[in-house]
Write an enzyme that holds these catalytic residues in place. Sequence first.
Site, short mmCIF file in Angstrom:
data_model
loop_
_atom_site.label_atom_id
_atom_site.label_comp_id
_atom_site.label_asym_id
_atom_site.label_seq_id
_atom_site.Cartn_x
_atom_site.Cartn_y
_atom_site.Cartn_z
N TYR A 58 128.72 -18.46 -59.86
CA TYR A 58 128.37 -19.52 -60.80
C TYR A 58 127.60 -18.93 -61.98
CZ TYR A 58 129.34 -22.37 -56.64
OH TYR A 58 129.92 -22.94 -55.52
N PRO A 205 132.69 -33.01 -51.98
CA PRO A 205 132.53 -34.04 -50.95
C PRO A 205 133.02 -35.42 -51.38
CG PRO A 205 130.43 -33.59 -51.98
CD PRO A 205 131.39 -32.56 -52.51
#
Length: 281
Positions: A58, A205
């Site tokens: 990231y 999610p």
Amino acid sequence: MRNSTRTLRIGGGPEVHRLGFGAMQLPIEQGPDRERSLAVARRAVELGVTLIDTAHMYGWGANEELLAEALHPYPDGLLITTKVGVARSADTGEWGFDARPAALRDQVDAALRRLRVERIELLQLHRIDPETPLAEQLGTLGELQSEGKVGHLGLSEVTVDELDAARAVIDVGSVQNRYNLLDREHEPVLAACESAGIAFLPWRPVAHGDAGENAEVAAVAAELGATSTQVSLAWLLAHSPVMLPIPGTARLAHLEENIAAAGITLTEAQYDRLNGIGGQA
């Protein structure tokens, strides 16, 4: 009522709340967006988040530096987990798997510096490197653990067979696979984690855009006075005691919406209706 415990232990070690925060979406460039990123990370901790997920990939370490700027010195009980095993070519700028022992060691040492810690409490292998023998990858992680640089070890995007093979070499504290209400490809991996007491951190999610368009999700949300996103997160928490969702966002309002999902309790009937979406039983 469909209740769930609010905390779990990673590998029998650190106890964390079962709704974490994924930091991948936080802008890292200097300027107003970065200031908002710092505010979101700090607000997550204020709201009770005790596990924040980041990775070497990231921003090639910049996300780790951002979290350190926002939160160091870290409050007691906060666990920042990072991932290694993906690298960017210095020649082409392209990314690829790289879990050779030297590469893993370099990335862990860099993460320790960026996060300003002496030990990473949970380190996850971002992907198994198909070009490096598994025993070498896991053996290096085990060595780093023995040296005290790492507390607990986890894996990401693995099959049941890969999880079994890894557990023959290291103690696996967590698995991070793609999983949500509308995408349950890795249900067998979740079942294996639940059987072994391994924390399961679903990335993505909440299905992008789809959950809110699903009629059953929308109906349950209306019944509860909640959003479809909150219902999707509440279902995850109710679905398995080892589930630890890590929803990410760069917006304070969205963060607060996500964290509030931990306070939503589904009835058995609501859970069953959601569980039946897509033919799942």
